[in-house]
Design a protein around this motif. Structure first.
Motif, short mmCIF file in Angstrom:
data_model
loop_
_atom_site.label_atom_id
_atom_site.label_comp_id
_atom_site.label_asym_id
_atom_site.label_seq_id
_atom_site.Cartn_x
_atom_site.Cartn_y
_atom_site.Cartn_z
N HIS A 3 -2.98 11.12 1.88
CA HIS A 3 -3.09 10.65 3.27
C HIS A 3 -1.74 10.22 3.84
O HIS A 3 -1.66 9.79 5.00
CB HIS A 3 -4.08 9.48 3.37
CG HIS A 3 -5.51 9.89 3.17
ND1 HIS A 3 -6.41 9.98 4.20
CD2 HIS A 3 -6.19 10.26 2.06
CE1 HIS A 3 -7.59 10.37 3.73
NE2 HIS A 3 -7.48 10.54 2.42
N GLY A 4 -0.67 10.32 3.05
CA GLY A 4 0.66 9.99 3.54
C GLY A 4 0.83 8.54 3.91
O GLY A 4 1.55 8.20 4.87
N LEU A 5 0.17 7.65 3.17
CA LEU A 5 0.23 6.22 3.47
C LEU A 5 1.32 5.56 2.63
O LEU A 5 1.28 5.63 1.39
CB LEU A 5 -1.12 5.58 3.16
CG LEU A 5 -1.33 4.13 3.58
CD1 LEU A 5 -1.37 4.01 5.10
CD2 LEU A 5 -2.62 3.58 2.99
N GLY A 6 2.29 4.94 3.26
CA GLY A 6 3.30 4.19 2.53
C GLY A 6 2.68 2.96 1.90
O GLY A 6 1.86 2.29 2.53
N LEU A 7 3.06 2.66 0.66
CA LEU A 7 2.39 1.60 -0.09
C LEU A 7 3.39 0.65 -0.72
O LEU A 7 4.31 1.08 -1.43
CB LEU A 7 1.52 2.21 -1.18
CG LEU A 7 0.85 1.24 -2.16
CD1 LEU A 7 -0.19 0.39 -1.42
CD2 LEU A 7 0.19 2.00 -3.31
N LEU A 8 3.21 -0.64 -0.46
CA LEU A 8 3.89 -1.69 -1.21
C LEU A 8 2.83 -2.40 -2.03
O LEU A 8 1.97 -3.09 -1.48
CB LEU A 8 4.60 -2.68 -0.28
CG LEU A 8 5.24 -3.88 -0.98
CD1 LEU A 8 6.34 -3.44 -1.93
CD2 LEU A 8 5.80 -4.88 0.05
N ASP B 288 16.62 -6.79 0.04
CA ASP B 288 16.81 -5.59 0.84
C ASP B 288 15.92 -4.49 0.27
O ASP B 288 16.17 -3.97 -0.82
CB ASP B 288 18.28 -5.15 0.81
CG ASP B 288 18.62 -4.24 1.99
OD1 ASP B 288 19.34 -4.69 2.89
OD2 ASP B 288 18.15 -3.09 2.00
N LEU B 289 14.84 -4.16 0.99
CA LEU B 289 13.88 -3.15 0.55
C LEU B 289 13.47 -2.29 1.74
O LEU B 289 13.39 -2.77 2.87
CB LEU B 289 12.63 -3.80 -0.06
CG LEU B 289 12.77 -4.54 -1.38
CD1 LEU B 289 11.46 -5.24 -1.72
CD2 LEU B 289 13.18 -3.60 -2.51
N ARG B 290 13.21 -1.02 1.46
CA ARG B 290 12.72 -0.10 2.49
C ARG B 290 11.35 0.44 2.09
O ARG B 290 11.10 0.70 0.91
CB ARG B 290 13.69 1.08 2.68
CG ARG B 290 15.05 0.68 3.27
CD ARG B 290 15.94 1.90 3.39
NE ARG B 290 17.26 1.55 3.88
CZ ARG B 290 17.61 1.51 5.16
NH1 ARG B 290 16.71 1.82 6.09
NH2 ARG B 290 18.83 1.19 5.53
N LEU B 291 10.50 0.63 3.09
CA LEU B 291 9.18 1.19 2.87
C LEU B 291 8.90 2.20 3.97
O LEU B 291 8.99 1.88 5.15
CB LEU B 291 8.11 0.09 2.89
CG LEU B 291 6.67 0.53 2.61
CD1 LEU B 291 6.54 1.02 1.18
CD2 LEU B 291 5.71 -0.63 2.87
N THR B 292 8.59 3.45 3.56
CA THR B 292 8.25 4.51 4.51
C THR B 292 6.94 5.14 4.06
O THR B 292 6.39 4.82 3.00
CB THR B 292 9.34 5.60 4.57
OG1 THR B 292 9.32 6.35 3.35
CG2 THR B 292 10.72 4.98 4.76
N SER B 293 6.43 6.08 4.86
CA SER B 293 5.19 6.77 4.49
C SER B 293 5.37 7.61 3.24
O SER B 293 4.39 8.00 2.61
CB SER B 293 4.71 7.64 5.65
OG SER B 293 5.69 8.60 5.99
N ALA B 294 6.62 7.88 2.85
CA ALA B 294 6.89 8.64 1.63
C ALA B 294 7.08 7.74 0.42
O ALA B 294 7.33 8.23 -0.69
CB ALA B 294 8.13 9.52 1.83
N THR B 295 6.96 6.43 0.61
CA THR B 295 7.29 5.47 -0.44
C THR B 295 6.04 4.88 -1.07
O THR B 295 5.10 4.49 -0.37
CB THR B 295 8.13 4.31 0.15
OG1 THR B 295 9.26 4.82 0.83
CG2 THR B 295 8.60 3.38 -0.97
N SER B 296 6.03 4.80 -2.39
CA SER B 296 5.06 3.96 -3.10
C SER B 296 5.87 3.04 -3.99
O SER B 296 6.44 3.47 -4.99
CB SER B 296 4.08 4.80 -3.91
OG SER B 296 4.75 5.67 -4.80
N LEU B 297 5.96 1.79 -3.59
CA LEU B 297 6.85 0.83 -4.24
C LEU B 297 6.04 -0.29 -4.88
O LEU B 297 5.23 -0.94 -4.22
CB LEU B 297 7.82 0.23 -3.20
CG LEU B 297 8.70 -0.94 -3.65
CD1 LEU B 297 9.63 -0.53 -4.78
CD2 LEU B 297 9.49 -1.50 -2.46
#
Length: 247
Positions: A187-192, A21-30
């Motif tokens: 650039h507001g790019l969400g990153l996994l 269970d993981l979430r990724l948004t444009s505010a996330t750098s995971l």
């Protein structure tokens, strides 16, 4: 994007993934870390819609990923992939502009493609002269920047990067890590970031998750996970990353 209780069971009855269970948004750098065989690549395929989970689902803006290829176009515009080996995704016979415009055509991006190419190259620190260079002439670091430009040129808001730093030397690794952080912050790019490199996670990602035998065994702020690990698998990864550690 939300991977909601995703499990993948193999033909031999073992679980490649179990209740992830993981979430990724444009505010996330995971940063997703784990030893070889932990399930990282399987999870990447599921998130990208390339493999169906046995149970659970992947949601984008609250809607489940379409099961048919034709329905994945909107999803592909939002989420893009950067592979470990850029040579595998860039045709050496073509120039950089052709490689960058290919996904724009396939996803029916309604924008001036030349302008998209210029913006993408600028975002990764390459000038417009690179557009006419053959991919076969690029150095390893340049090829990885072009692969990143190819991913973000579609206007994607989420990026899955699978070991993008492992194919370059230490100096270039730092530069590419700084680029990924810049794309996330400015650039507001969400990153996994899927990697075995804990130093890259520490420098790029605000949050980290540890995958072990298909399960997320630790998840929290990067400082919390790496500086005060509670699970044996995390402690082993941290110990192995210390200067002088073998293997």
């Amino acid at each position: 994007m939300h991977a909601q209780r995703v499990s993948v069971r193999l033909a031999d009855g073992t679980d490649a993934l179990a209740d992830v269970d993981l979430r990724l948004t444009s505010a996330t750098s995971l940063g997703l870390v784990g030893r070889s065989g932990a399930g990282k690549s399987t999870l990447a395929r599921v998130l990208l819609g390339l493999q169906r989970p046995t149970s659970g689902e992947v949601l984008l803006d609250g809607a489940a990923l379409p099961r048919r290829r034709a329905g994945l176009r909107r999803f592909r515009r939002c989420l893009q992939y950067v592979p470990q080996d850029p040579a595998g995704s860039l045709d050496p016979r073509r120039d950089v502009a052709a490689c960058l415009t290919e996904p724009l055509r396939s996803l029916a991006i309604d924008d001036d493609h030349d302008s998209c190419v210029e913006r993408a190259l600028d975002a990764v620190g390459l000038d417009t002269t690179f557009a006419r260079r053959r991919c076969s002439s690029l150095s390893g670091g340049q090829a990885q920047r072009v692969a990143i430009a190819r991913a973000i040129g579609t206007g994607a808001t989420l990026l899955v990067a699978d070991e993008p730093l492992s194919s370059v030397d230490v100096g270039l690794r730092r530069d590419l890590a700084a680029l990924l952080q810049h794309l996330h912050v400015d650039h507001g790019l969400g990153l996994l970031l899927i990697t075995h490199d804990l130093h890259a996670v520490a420098s790029v990602c605000s949050t980290a998750a540890v995958l072990h035998d298909g399960r997320v065994v630790e998840h929290g702020s990067t400082a919390q996970v790496l500086d005060a690990p509670t699970h044996p698998a995390t402690r082993a990864l941290v110990d192995a990353s210390r200067p002088g550690a073998l293997g």
